[in-house]
Enzyme design. Structure first.
Site, PDB file in Angstrom:
ATOM      1  N   CYS A   1      -1.339  14.623  -4.295  1.00  0.00           N
ATOM      2  CA  CYS A   1      -2.146  15.316  -5.304  1.00  0.00           C
ATOM      3  C   CYS A   1      -3.592  14.890  -5.262  1.00  0.00           C
ATOM      4  CB  CYS A   1      -1.598  15.050  -6.698  1.00  0.00           C
ATOM      5  SG  CYS A   1       0.075  15.608  -6.891  1.00  0.00           S
TER       6      CYS A   1
ATOM      7  N   ASP B   1      -4.828  12.050  -6.522  1.00  0.00           N
ATOM      8  CA  ASP B   1      -5.059  10.861  -7.323  1.00  0.00           C
ATOM      9  C   ASP B   1      -3.777  10.281  -7.882  1.00  0.00           C
ATOM     10  OD1 ASP B   1      -4.950  12.854  -9.235  1.00  0.00           O
ATOM     11  OD2 ASP B   1      -7.071  12.704  -9.757  1.00  0.00           O
TER      12      ASP B   1
ATOM     13  N   CYS C   1     -10.825   9.718  -6.991  1.00  0.00           N
ATOM     14  CA  CYS C   1     -12.268   9.822  -6.917  1.00  0.00           C
ATOM     15  C   CYS C   1     -12.924   8.873  -7.915  1.00  0.00           C
ATOM     16  CB  CYS C   1     -12.688  11.255  -7.171  1.00  0.00           C
ATOM     17  SG  CYS C   1     -11.924  11.938  -8.632  1.00  0.00           S
TER      18      CYS C   1
ATOM     19  N   CYS D   1      -8.710  13.559 -14.676  1.00  0.00           N
ATOM     20  CA  CYS D   1      -8.687  12.107 -14.488  1.00  0.00           C
ATOM     21  C   CYS D   1      -8.384  11.402 -15.809  1.00  0.00           C
ATOM     22  CB  CYS D   1     -10.031  11.613 -13.951  1.00  0.00           C
ATOM     23  SG  CYS D   1     -10.429  12.253 -12.327  1.00  0.00           S
TER      24      CYS D   1
END
Lengths: 275, 393
Positions: free
Chosen positions: A35, A37, A61, A105
């Protein structure tokens, strides 16, 4: 180039609490390398029952690293119950905001925290039989529903930004659209909902102000205070930048009222009073 | 902080001599080349000279050069011209690794009733020529294949592909945006019908491109307007940019050997040093047939955006095929088409050099990369497992 806040950059370049805890009380791993992350999060409680230590390892990231670092800093000193109330928006706010496309995130952080708490409490994490909506990123219907409710999402694009669902082949876009429509209909068709007692209503308004509204206003240097609740009229006073802001009436109607109507009661009317 | 620019496949510095040649055409020599007076006419002479210089770089004739606004316009003009010139044909052959200028255009045309064949590539980014042969049908209006890949630098066998299309009477277009100026091209020897290039990839400014159209090729203009470019592209000529591109074309011709020896040497040094120092790294794309300036390196178990931002702290510019930087949540379509595993694709960094890079710069990058990768790997939950896997293998 992404427009990251200085705080995101700081937490990316100088991440806090990287590593693992040998005898952690709660551990969780969410996301996957496929995916793009993944986050491993763990915490340890102190003798006072508060989170004494929190650590993470992440593949992702800059904003994923910053979100994980922020999360560990935020939950330290919290009881498990307090930590369980941390939302993805709280993580984003802590960092001074995240680009829309990177909100997933913060959602990853919240998921990891929740799973680690479940792990500590001995209950299973994500149940196996949960329905997967997005095959590309393995996102379940429940995760999508939650992101829509908590962040008031109204479009497939927003759902993708917050959960990644729909960011791959695009086959699930119709399903995501249906989930959005269903939740929006639920919010609209509230007569079926049981009537709130006044005490419960006031309590919910207070909680919503505390959790959803004040942090956002504070982010812009403003604040709000609950003065009274009369029937469906919510009387509030503005503070800080809001008090002198020309647009504060707009904020009341478009943000505070919308949020309270959505999360507490659909007929609430917000009124500003001087107090 | 000094900028170390290793992102020349994204765009390049305008060469000083190009800028110098362009400058008078903004302020003093601003005439319209179409005007009847000599004030405009003198500009027309320079535009003509630029056209000749561009043609010389490609082994073409000046009248086969059409100036456009960019590579994307050239690509659009080429494909759309083929479709309107042969309205009965509804099939386009292309590849899975094209630039969005072709890929998105083909995806759009697919919704308009055209059939698109996207040829696969192997793990090294090479085209399967047998599949290509099978894809060519009497219904094929045009083949459009990139000469060199922008992400990996892999060079397609365009000479052979063009010949195979010609044998079947099918129009052949190539997006040569990354190839022009980096590898020798002689259109006198290769039966290409149309070729696109972009000025800002070869030290000319942004906003100028070229579409080469071979003499005798049916052409239907994309921009309809004035008589400019012999009626094949309406719109007043971007005189200063065209003149700049002419100088850049000449410079590219002169520097071709330098590019393929010195620049190639610097690229090889960068690649070899990084691979030698940093474990679990791999070069994406075949090294047998690759642009001299490009190196696409995957760092396993880390994510590209983090690498780029940490390099940015040192003024080092490159790009990545990771999901986070592509803006699409998925790693680059090129690496996916090559079947690069996720552990590698998310951590891919493209370094692309130019004639302006120096050995000191390369040494500096080689010094900075290993600690960056170490830092990110020490944060990665996959790193330990990965290292163990490799040791036992």
């Amino acid at each position: 180039m992404w427009d990251y806040t200085d705080k995101v950059k700081d937490h990316f370049l100088n991440p806090r609490n990287v590593g693992e805890i040998e005898d952690a009380d709660g551990v969780a791993e969410v996301g996957s390398i496929a995916c793009g992350d993944a986050l491993k999060f763990m915490f340890k409680l102190g003798p006072d029952g508060k989170i004494a230590e929190a650590k993470f390892k992440t593949f992702g990231c800059a904003s994923a690293i910053a979100s994980a670092s922020a999360l560990t800093e935020m939950v330290k000193g919290m009881t498990v119950e307090e930590a369980s109330k941390v939302t993805n928006q709280d993580i984003a706010n802590f960092l001074g905001g995240l680009p829309q496309e990177k909100m997933h995130c913060s959602v990853l952080g919240r998921e990891a925290l929740e799973m680690a708490i479940s792990n500590y409490q001995g209950s299973p994490g994500k149940a196996e039989e949960e329905k997967i909506v997005c095959e590309c990123f393995g996102v379940t219907e429940k995760e999508i529903e939650r992101a829509i409710r908590e962040n008031r999402l109204t479009s497939v694009e927003e759902v993708t930004n917050y959960t990644k669902a729909g960011g791959g082949c695009g086959n699930c876009h119709d399903t995501i659209r249906e989930i959005i429509d269903r939740i929006q209909a639920e919010v609209r068709d509230l007569p079926g909902r049981p009537k709130l007692s006044n005490i419960k209503k006031i309590k919910m308004i207070e909680e919503t102000l505390e959790r959803e509204i004040r942090p956002a206003l504070k982010h812009d240097g403003g604040d709000i205070e609950l003065v009274d609740v009369v029937g469906n009229r919510v009387l509030v006073a503005t503070r800080g930048a809001c008090a002198s802001c020309q647009a504060s009436n707009q904020t009341m109607k478009n943000f505070v009222e919308v949020k309270l109507r959505e999360l507490v009661w659909p007929e609430l009317v917000v009124e500003e009073v001087s107090a | 902080m000094k900028t170390i620019y290793l992102d020349n496949n994204a765009t390049t510095q305008v060469a000083p001599e190009v800028l110098e040649a362009m400058t008078p055409y903004f302020s003093e020599l601003y005439g319209n080349p179409s005007s009847m007076h000599s004030f405009g006419g003198q500009v027309n002479k320079e535009v003509r000279k630029a056209r000749e210089r561009m043609a010389a770089l490609l082994g073409a004739s000046p009248e086969e050069i059409i100036f456009t606004s960019c590579g994307t316009e050239s690509d659009n003009a080429a494909v759309r011209s083929a479709l309107s010139s042969y309205p009965e044909k509804k099939h386009i052959v292309t590849s899975r690794v094209e630039h969005p200028a072709i890929r998105a255009l083909c995806a759009h045309l697919a919704t308009q009733g055209y059939k698109i064949t996207e040829l696969p590539v192997d793990g090294e980014g090479r085209l399967d020529m047998e599949q290509y042969r099978k894809a060519l049908t009497p219904d094929t209006a045009i083949v459009t294949l990139m000469w060199a890949n922008n992400e990996t630098g892999v060079i397609f066998p365009i000479e052979k592909a063009a010949e195979m299309a010609k044998e079947r009477g099918i129009l052949f277009h190539t997006d040569a945006v990354q190839a022009v100026g980096k590898i020798p091209i002689d259109l006198g020897k290769v039966p290409i019908d149309m070729l696109s290039l972009s000025g800002h990839k070869l030290h000319a400014p942004k906003g100028i491109g070229v579409l080469y159209v071979r003499k005798g090729t049916k052409f239907s203009p994309f921009l309809i307007g004035g008589h400019q470019e012999r009626g094949r592209r309406g719109g007043t000529e971007a005189t200063s940019s065209i003149i700049g591109l002419g100088v850049a074309a000449e410079l590219a011709g002169n520097k071709m050997e330098y590019e393929n020896t010195v620049v190639r040497g610097l690229r090889d040094k960068l690649e070899k040093s990084i691979l030698g120092i940093v474990p679990n790294t791999k070069v994406n794309g075949t090294r047998d047939s690759r642009l001299p300036n490009t190196s696409n390196i995957s760092f396993e178990f880390v994510e590209g955006e983090g690498i780029l931002l940490m390099m940015d702290e040192f003024g080092i510019c490159a790009s990545s095929g990771s999901a986070c930087t592509s803006g699409s949540l998925q790693p680059s379509h090129v690496l996916r088409a090559m079947g690069v595993p996720f552990t590698m694709a998310h951590g891919s960094i493209r370094f692309s050099l130019s004639i302006y890079n120096t050995e000191e710069e390369i040494d500096f990058v080689v010094e900075k990369i290993p600690p960056i990768i170490n830092t990110l790997r020490s944060m990665s939950p996959y790193w330990k497992t990965g290292a163990q896997l490799c040791e036992s293998a």
